[in-house]
Design an enzyme around this catalytic site. Structure first.
Site, mmCIF file in Angstrom:
data_model
loop_
_atom_site.group_PDB
_atom_site.id
_atom_site.type_symbol
_atom_site.label_atom_id
_atom_site.label_comp_id
_atom_site.label_asym_id
_atom_site.label_seq_id
_atom_site.Cartn_x
_atom_site.Cartn_y
_atom_site.Cartn_z
ATOM 1 N N HIS A 393 0.592 -0.957 -0.020
ATOM 2 C CA HIS A 393 -0.285 -0.163 -0.153
ATOM 3 C C HIS A 393 1.306 0.851 -0.277
ATOM 4 O O HIS A 393 0.779 2.664 -1.302
ATOM 5 C CB HIS A 393 -0.961 0.189 1.546
ATOM 6 C CG HIS A 393 -1.759 1.589 1.747
ATOM 7 N ND1 HIS A 393 -2.774 1.266 0.554
ATOM 8 C CD2 HIS A 393 -1.322 2.375 1.960
ATOM 9 C CE1 HIS A 393 -3.314 2.655 1.567
ATOM 10 N NE2 HIS A 393 -2.538 2.804 1.939
ATOM 11 N N GLU A 394 1.821 1.667 0.989
ATOM 12 C CA GLU A 394 2.640 2.259 1.278
ATOM 13 C C GLU A 394 3.653 2.967 -0.147
ATOM 14 O O GLU A 394 4.247 3.423 -0.600
ATOM 15 C CB GLU A 394 3.763 2.208 2.398
ATOM 16 C CG GLU A 394 2.455 2.799 3.505
ATOM 17 C CD GLU A 394 2.005 3.105 3.850
ATOM 18 O OE1 GLU A 394 2.059 4.365 3.381
ATOM 19 O OE2 GLU A 394 1.208 3.418 4.232
ATOM 20 N N HIS A 397 1.673 4.484 -2.429
ATOM 21 C CA HIS A 397 2.009 5.814 -2.523
ATOM 22 C C HIS A 397 3.529 6.623 -3.405
ATOM 23 O O HIS A 397 2.873 7.756 -3.453
ATOM 24 C CB HIS A 397 1.593 6.298 -0.987
ATOM 25 C CG HIS A 397 0.878 5.739 -0.566
ATOM 26 N ND1 HIS A 397 -0.635 6.550 -1.328
ATOM 27 C CD2 HIS A 397 -0.025 5.550 0.853
ATOM 28 C CE1 HIS A 397 -1.858 6.400 -0.356
ATOM 29 N NE2 HIS A 397 -1.381 5.132 0.780
ATOM 30 N N GLU A 461 -6.077 7.133 -1.796
ATOM 31 C CA GLU A 461 -6.243 5.476 -0.654
ATOM 32 C C GLU A 461 -7.200 4.844 -1.377
ATOM 33 O O GLU A 461 -6.296 2.771 -0.821
ATOM 34 C CB GLU A 461 -6.801 5.945 0.557
ATOM 35 C CG GLU A 461 -5.388 7.452 1.536
ATOM 36 C CD GLU A 461 -4.607 6.243 1.674
ATOM 37 O OE1 GLU A 461 -3.994 5.173 1.855
ATOM 38 O OE2 GLU A 461 -3.122 7.378 1.723
#
Length: 572
Positions: A393-394, A397, A461
């Site tokens: 997930h990070e 980003h 997100e």
């Protein structure tokens, strides 16, 4: 224009009186206290309107509201201290000897004054610019209240141990109860690490500071929270703590004073983080300095923007210092992370770990090539598959440069506010002719800013969740399981921390039985509205549900846009 200091102090005194009376009534009846608070707030608005008129009523009322919010933490802490004291008297206990001196508090206060110097200078000596002076005053009030609470810990803390091996820590404005049987680890340090414990220098706050003197310190790790006390007190508790009896589980570390030459780089980084990232004191100091040098306003704005760009460009380094992050040394996890990053065609990203009891992880930096991913030490206790999901997930980003875009997307709205407010204030007399609608309109425009921020943040997100699931071995199922496991761990830690603060009543026990993991459940309308409209992440229950459905990215984003409205205004 900001009211005079005398006017502000008058209404601050009135706010303190209201908070005190409300706290006394709440001891007898929560309902009565809520009724009194509502009536007092209405009465205060009426008095302010009669005294100052419209729209000048807004700033002093906002100051009173923020002051009440800060003061309420003092009175709430005092209420809990009395409650734990009453319970303690019904048990057999022994009081522990403690050291007490004011050196640690003095150093802590000096650091607070240094960080707040920009706000103090702006408020007392700067130009009469209502908004900036107003923000400076709010920062000063909050810091004063926090300093009072820190002083109360130093002056009034008492430690007690019961026959049931429960540790009661009671101060005037704070109190905790810890079951000694739940201690996970004990660490000792040669001194107080103010650069880690000072609230202005921390990004995560899962540590309770009950240090009453300078000198060696001990940290007791409980589920969900860390407790810091003087090592002298720990020695007095030796016979009651299982790890002491076992003769293992205690590590020792050297801590240098914050003013030591070898700590200079860390001190400067922490001060800069506190004043420019966590707060705005640095910007205020720059503004005041350039204003007194009679620099043109356009140049002042340009300098402040340059500082903002500097902070953005070096945000990874600043946050590394702020979190005391260290490079991760878990080779198995590093190898799995490298495989993950190769799937995203990302260059080598350094992984860091920060020591805290919070479950969290974040990406920082401008983007590819200038980014780092930091996980908390508590997060690393989760299963490897879950950690990989968080890293994926990070990593998205980082791949999409969300940290950079998250900052840049603020600019259009800020320019819009300026484009609307500046002509109205400078080029027309509407503010005087139509004060009520103009003031309400300006406040509405400013109030919509967090909704705008929440919109693009949640969009990022949802995208990160879906794209991360595409590069994981078990795809959306593993990503959903990662969020579910993380949410359960966070809920358990929160519930445990609440138990240290106050004994669960029947209502809370029933809620814990029926809804053990509240973040995974669809809450009532108000919480859904707040989460969807104001928070940077969509509600966790929603994120997990959407991930469990095998959808494309565009379908996930379409459902989010639909549910952001439907779930916010659906009462069932």
């Amino acid at each position: 224009m900001l009211p005079t200091t005398t006017t502000i102090l008058t209404y601050l005194g009135l706010t303190i009186l209201i908070a005190l009376i409300e706290a006394l009534i709440r001891e007898k009846s929560n309902k009565g206290a809520n009724i009194f608070l509502g009536m007092a707030a209405l009465a205060l608005i009426v008095v302010l309107y009669i005294d100052l008129g419209f729209p000048d009523v807004f700033i002093p009322f906002a100051v009173a509201a923020v002051s009440y919010s800060s003061l309420s933490t003092i009175f709430e802490g005092q209420r809990k201290a009395r409650k734990w004291t009453k319970e303690l008297r019904s048990k057999n206990y022994q009081e522990c000897s403690i050291e007490r001196n004011y050196r640690k508090f003095a150093y802590e206060t000096i650091l607070t004054i240094i960080v707040m110097s920009g706000a103090i200078i702006l408020y007392w000596f700067g130009p009469e610019i209502g908004t900036l002076s107003f923000l400076a005053l709010l920062l000063i009030i909050h810091s004063i209240v926090e300093t009072i609470k820190a002083l109360s810990v130093t002056m009034s803390s008492r430690f007690y141990i019961t026959d049931e091996q429960e540790l009661y820590m009671i101060a005037t404005f704070d109190a905790r109860k810890y079951p000694l049987s739940k201690i996970e680890t004990i660490s000792t340090f040669s001194g107080v690490d103010l650069l880690k414990l000072h609230p202005l220098f921390t990004l995560f706050t899962k540590g309770t500071d009950f240090i009453t003197a300078s000198g060696p310190v001990a940290r007791l790790d409980f589920p969900g929270e860390s407790l810091y006390i003087n090592r002298f007190t720990l020695e007095k508790m030796r016979a009651y703590i299982p790890p002491f009896e076992q003769g293992n589980g205690i590590s020792e570390s050297e801590v240098l004073p914050f003013y030591h030459p070898r700590n200079l780089k860390r001190l400067i980084g922490k001060l800069y983080f506190a004043g420019a990232i966590k707060g705005i004191s640095v910007y205020m100091a720059i503004f005041v300095g350039l204003f007194f040098l009679e620099i043109h306003s356009a140049i002042i704005v340009a300098v402040i923007l340059l500082v903002w760009v500097f902070n953005l460009y070096f945000s990874d380094l600043i946050l590394k210092v702020a979190t005391d992050a260290e490079e991760m040394d878990d080779q198995k996890l590093l190898d799995q992370a490298d495989v993950l990053f190769q799937r995203l065609n990302l260059p080598s990203i350094k992984l860091y770990v920060t020591d805290t009891k919070t479950y969290n992880g974040f990406a920082s930096g401008m983007g590819i090539g200038r980014s780092m991913i930091t996980l908390t030490s508590e997060t690393l206790k989760l299963p490897y598959d879950v950690i990989i999901g968080i890293l994926a997930h990070e990593a998205i980003h980082v791949k999409k440069r969300d940290v950079l875009w998250g900052q840049l997307l603020r600019i259009p709205y800020i320019l819009l506010i300026i484009a609307i407010v500046y002509p109205v204030v400078e080029w027309t007399n509407w503010a005087k002719e139509y004060p009520i609608p103009i003031t309400i309109g300006i406040f509405m425009i400013i109030w919509l800013f967090p909704i705008y921020q929440s919109f693009y943040s949640q969009w990022m997100e949802v995208r990160a969740d879906r794209l991360a699931s595409n590069i994981m071995p078990n795809q959306h199922i593993q990503m959903a399981l990662s969020l579910e496991t993380l949410g359960k761990a966070q809920d358990e830690a929160i519930e445990q921390s609440l138990d240290y603060l106050e004994e669960a009543d029947e209502k809370r026990k029933k809620e814990a039985e029926t809804t053990p993991y509240p973040s995974l459940e669809r809450p009532g309308w108000l919480w859904r509205f707040l989460e969807f409209q104001f928070m940077p992440h969509p509600p966790l229950y929603w994120r997990i549900r959407v991930l469990q459905e095998e959808k494309t990215l565009s379908a996930s984003l379409k459902e989010w846009r639909h549910d952001r409205v439907k779930e916010s205004f659906r009462f069932k």
